[in-house]
Design a protein around this motif. Structure first.
Motif, short mmCIF file in Angstrom:
data_model
loop_
_atom_site.label_atom_id
_atom_site.label_comp_id
_atom_site.label_asym_id
_atom_site.label_seq_id
_atom_site.Cartn_x
_atom_site.Cartn_y
_atom_site.Cartn_z
N UNK A 1 0.92 -1.27 0.12
CA UNK A 1 -0.13 0.13 -0.09
C UNK A 1 1.03 0.94 -0.03
N UNK A 2 0.65 2.92 -0.47
CA UNK A 2 1.55 3.60 -0.68
C UNK A 2 1.17 4.12 0.14
N UNK A 3 2.18 4.70 1.12
CA UNK A 3 2.65 5.45 2.09
C UNK A 3 1.95 7.00 1.80
N UNK A 4 1.55 7.43 2.94
CA UNK A 4 0.51 8.55 2.62
C UNK A 4 2.43 9.65 3.10
N UNK A 5 2.50 10.57 2.93
CA UNK A 5 3.48 11.97 3.49
C UNK A 5 2.51 12.80 3.64
N UNK A 6 2.77 13.01 5.06
CA UNK A 6 2.70 13.94 5.79
C UNK A 6 3.35 15.64 5.64
N UNK A 7 4.00 15.63 5.26
CA UNK A 7 4.70 17.29 5.09
C UNK A 7 6.36 16.62 4.79
#
Length: 120
Positions: free
Chosen positions: A1-7
């Protein structure tokens, strides 16, 4: 699953809540790895130009797109050899300053690899 980049902030990137203080490569599987920038530094004396050798390391069979966060000032580029390699492999390469690349990454879909430079 593609990780989310928070910032990101200069010198780090936050992925799925974890602060990482080095450049990263995100694989098709979603695995986050440290960028092997020494592959480019050995050729060009800098990690700001992606070498053919690093391009070979970045590439994964099945990838359709590579999003590159080129740093805050957009200093990272592809060498001619790396650009030709990705073209031959039919991988679309998009370079953006890292904050914009993160936005592109989070809204993207499909077979995508990400490389994010966290400083200049």
């Amino acid at each position: 699953m593609k990780p989310r980049i928070d910032g990101t902030k200069f010198g780090s990137i936050t992925i799925d809540g974890a602060d990482i203080e080095h450049d990263v490569l995100i694989r098709l599987s979603g695995e986050v790895k440290k960028r092997k920038k020494k592959l480019s530094k050995a050729v060009f004396g800098t990690s700001h130009i992606i070498s053919f050798e690093e391009a070979e390391h970045i590439f994964e069979k099945g990838a359709e797109r590579l999003i590159i966060g080129s740093g805050y000032e957009g200093n990272v580029t592809l060498s001619e050899e790396a650009a030709a390699y990705f073209k031959k492999k039919e991988v679309r390469v998009d370079l953006f300053p890292t904050p914009a690349a993160i936005h592109q990454w989070n809204k993207s879909k499909g077979a995508i690899i990400g490389l994010f430079h966290v400083t200049c």
